[in-house]
Write an enzyme that holds these catalytic residues in place. Structure first.
Site, PDB file in Angstrom:
ATOM      1  N   ARG A   1       0.839  -1.210   0.000  1.00  0.00           N
ATOM      2  CA  ARG A   1       0.000   0.000   0.000  1.00  0.00           C
ATOM      3  C   ARG A   1       0.870   1.256   0.000  1.00  0.00           C
ATOM      4  O   ARG A   1       1.404   1.667   1.022  1.00  0.00           O
ATOM      5  CB  ARG A   1      -0.890  -0.020   1.248  1.00  0.00           C
ATOM      6  CG  ARG A   1      -1.705   1.232   1.460  1.00  0.00           C
ATOM      7  CD  ARG A   1      -2.934   1.310   0.619  1.00  0.00           C
ATOM      8  NE  ARG A   1      -3.799   0.167   0.835  1.00  0.00           N
ATOM      9  CZ  ARG A   1      -4.754  -0.204  -0.029  1.00  0.00           C
ATOM     10  NH1 ARG A   1      -4.932   0.469  -1.163  1.00  0.00           N
ATOM     11  NH2 ARG A   1      -5.497  -1.257   0.226  1.00  0.00           N
TER      12      ARG A   1
ATOM     13  N   ARG B   1       1.436  -6.707  -9.158  1.00  0.00           N
ATOM     14  CA  ARG B   1       1.855  -6.025  -7.925  1.00  0.00           C
ATOM     15  C   ARG B   1       2.493  -6.991  -6.932  1.00  0.00           C
ATOM     16  O   ARG B   1       3.222  -6.571  -6.047  1.00  0.00           O
ATOM     17  CB  ARG B   1       0.644  -5.361  -7.245  1.00  0.00           C
ATOM     18  CG  ARG B   1       0.038  -4.236  -8.049  1.00  0.00           C
ATOM     19  CD  ARG B   1      -0.977  -3.447  -7.222  1.00  0.00           C
ATOM     20  NE  ARG B   1      -2.181  -4.185  -6.885  1.00  0.00           N
ATOM     21  CZ  ARG B   1      -3.175  -3.695  -6.145  1.00  0.00           C
ATOM     22  NH1 ARG B   1      -3.093  -2.471  -5.651  1.00  0.00           N
ATOM     23  NH2 ARG B   1      -4.257  -4.404  -5.884  1.00  0.00           N
TER      24      ARG B   1
ATOM     25  N   HIS C   1      -0.127   3.584 -10.277  1.00  0.00           N
ATOM     26  CA  HIS C   1      -1.096   3.972  -9.242  1.00  0.00           C
ATOM     27  C   HIS C   1      -0.403   4.837  -8.166  1.00  0.00           C
ATOM     28  O   HIS C   1      -0.326   4.483  -6.988  1.00  0.00           O
ATOM     29  CB  HIS C   1      -1.647   2.681  -8.633  1.00  0.00           C
ATOM     30  CG  HIS C   1      -2.905   2.796  -7.844  1.00  0.00           C
ATOM     31  ND1 HIS C   1      -3.029   3.579  -6.716  1.00  0.00           N
ATOM     32  CD2 HIS C   1      -4.099   2.202  -8.011  1.00  0.00           C
ATOM     33  CE1 HIS C   1      -4.253   3.443  -6.229  1.00  0.00           C
ATOM     34  NE2 HIS C   1      -4.920   2.612  -6.997  1.00  0.00           N
TER      35      HIS C   1
ATOM     36  N   ASP D   1     -12.993   9.140  -6.048  1.00  0.00           N
ATOM     37  CA  ASP D   1     -12.532   7.990  -6.835  1.00  0.00           C
ATOM     38  C   ASP D   1     -13.014   8.203  -8.271  1.00  0.00           C
ATOM     39  O   ASP D   1     -14.147   7.859  -8.605  1.00  0.00           O
ATOM     40  CB  ASP D   1     -13.101   6.693  -6.223  1.00  0.00           C
ATOM     41  CG  ASP D   1     -12.410   5.450  -6.770  1.00  0.00           C
ATOM     42  OD1 ASP D   1     -11.627   5.569  -7.726  1.00  0.00           O
ATOM     43  OD2 ASP D   1     -12.666   4.358  -6.229  1.00  0.00           O
TER      44      ASP D   1
ATOM     45  N   GLU E   1      -3.075   9.020 -10.732  1.00  0.00           N
ATOM     46  CA  GLU E   1      -2.571   7.854 -11.449  1.00  0.00           C
ATOM     47  C   GLU E   1      -2.606   8.076 -12.960  1.00  0.00           C
ATOM     48  O   GLU E   1      -3.567   8.630 -13.483  1.00  0.00           O
ATOM     49  CB  GLU E   1      -3.445   6.641 -11.112  1.00  0.00           C
ATOM     50  CG  GLU E   1      -3.656   6.463  -9.618  1.00  0.00           C
ATOM     51  CD  GLU E   1      -4.791   5.489  -9.291  1.00  0.00           C
ATOM     52  OE1 GLU E   1      -5.044   4.570 -10.095  1.00  0.00           O
ATOM     53  OE2 GLU E   1      -5.416   5.658  -8.232  1.00  0.00           O
TER      54      GLU E   1
HETATM   55  O1  TA6 Z   1      -7.379   3.546  -8.550  1.00  0.00           O
HETATM   56  C1  TA6 Z   1      -8.389   3.805  -7.633  1.00  0.00           C
HETATM   57  C2  TA6 Z   1      -8.803   2.491  -7.008  1.00  0.00           C
HETATM   58  O2  TA6 Z   1      -9.264   1.611  -7.995  1.00  0.00           O
HETATM   59  C3  TA6 Z   1      -9.878   2.764  -5.931  1.00  0.00           C
HETATM   60  O3  TA6 Z   1     -11.161   2.348  -6.317  1.00  0.00           O
HETATM   61  C4  TA6 Z   1      -9.355   2.073  -4.706  1.00  0.00           C
HETATM   62  O4  TA6 Z   1      -9.950   0.908  -4.389  1.00  0.00           O
HETATM   63  C5  TA6 Z   1      -7.862   1.971  -4.986  1.00  0.00           C
HETATM   64  O5  TA6 Z   1      -7.701   1.879  -6.359  1.00  0.00           O
HETATM   65  C6  TA6 Z   1      -7.025   0.987  -4.218  1.00  0.00           C
HETATM   66  O6  TA6 Z   1      -7.104  -0.319  -4.650  1.00  0.00           O
HETATM   67  P1  TA6 Z   1      -6.361  -1.466  -3.851  1.00  0.00           P
HETATM   68  O7  TA6 Z   1      -6.584  -2.739  -4.619  1.00  0.00           O
HETATM   69  O8  TA6 Z   1      -4.906  -1.117  -3.833  1.00  0.00           O
HETATM   70  O9  TA6 Z   1      -6.947  -1.492  -2.479  1.00  0.00           O
END
Ligand code: TA6
Length: 282
Positions: free
Chosen positions: A62, A85, A155, A200, A257
């Site tokens: 994260r 990832r 991201h 979002d 992103e």
């Molecule tokens: O890119 C935005 C997003 O798709 C959000 O909807 C949010 O869930 C975020 O990514 C994080 O995703 P993750 O799988 O890392 O928890």
């Protein structure tokens, strides 16, 4: 210290540290090919990495700059944001010269990825660090015999002191898909986007750079190749539901992103596609 690249252990993760000019540095982990830290010559960390991030490969890390491929978010049947990832990436090139340090990592299909997604692919992520600038280029090659269609993103979790005080410029007039409103399409009418709730959004077909105005952490953000820009902040409640975020994590981050999210990119057999995101400290 002159620009250089060294293998390091980052909290138990195999990683590389890039030393750039004037004391700039970046850390890139082998797991996920993920940039985890970017420090500019003023000594400031520019990326958010959660203090509760899982670093053992059992979940995506994260924070930093996760590479999402071959699926953006939950837009298909693959694991959320695809599967690279949590894959190990290998060093493909490392170079340092006057004014820059550059590292290329690569990953490709194997039995495990083909069990999830029956396509041959090769990804190369090149991270180039200069004094006040970080450049990421993702190159997708299709070595197979059928067209390769994917969605994905860099991201990027940008660090903020207080996201409530930040403003994002450069998205005026573009339309976005609002995931917090059931995918409603909205035209952006603000010249500055303030984050004061869960946000979002997929901004589609963005052709201008953005400026994140965030006190002494302001940044210019530019993409090439990636058509869309995703802006995400989970705000208080969603953040509380994320086990790998501290309760106040939402306050210290804003994801901006570079994405191919609305429409898939198709790469013909034997061809390649490249997308780039550039961050410049201003
Ligand atoms: O890119 C935005 C997003 O798709 C959000 O909807 C949010 O869930 C975020 O990514 C994080 O995703 P993750 O799988 O890392 O928890």
């Amino acid at each position: 210290m002159k620009p250089a690249i060294e293998p390091i252990d980052f909290r138990g993760l195999a990683a590389w540290r890039l030393h750039g000019p004037r004391g700039a540095s970046a850390v890139v982990s082998r797991l996920g090919g993920q940039v985890l830290s970017w420090i500019t010559p003023d000594g400031r960390e520019r990326l958010f990495l959660s203090g509760r991030a899982v670093l053992d490969g059992s979940a995506p890390i994260r924070g930093g700059i996760p590479v999402c491929f071959p699926q953006f978010a939950a837009q298909g049947s693959l694991p959320k944001h695809g599967f690279v990832r949590t894959r190990p990436w290998d060093e493909a090139a490392a170079r340092a010269g006057d004014g820059y340090a550059l590292l290329t990592l690569a990953t490709a299909d194997d039995e495990a990825t083909r069990a999830l997604w029956p396509h041959a692919f090769r990804l190369e992520l090149t991270v180039m660090l200069e004094a006040d600038r970080l450049d990421l280029e993702l190159c997708v090659t299709n070595p197979g015999e059928a067209p390769l269609a994917f969605t994905g993103a860099l991201h990027t979790y940008l660090r903020t002191v207080q996201v409530e005080d930040a403003a994002l410029e450069g998205l005026y007039g573009f339309s976005y898909i609002d995931a917090t409103a059931g995918g409603r399409r909205v035209r952006e009418t603000g010249t500055e986007i303030a984050v004061d709730r869960e946000t979002d959004r997929i901004y589609c077909g963005v052709s201008r750079p953005q400026l994140l105005k965030a006190g002494n952490l302001s940044l210019g953000i530019q993409a090439q190749g990636f058509p869309d820009v995703v802006v995400w902040n989970p705000w208080v409640e969603r953040c509380a539901a994320l086990a790998d975020m501290p309760p106040d994590g939402w306050r210290h981050m804003l994801c901006v992103e570079a994405a191919a999210a609305e429409q898939p990119v198709t790469v013909a057999p034997g061809e390649e596609w490249a997308g780039r995101q550039t961050l410049v400290a201003v």
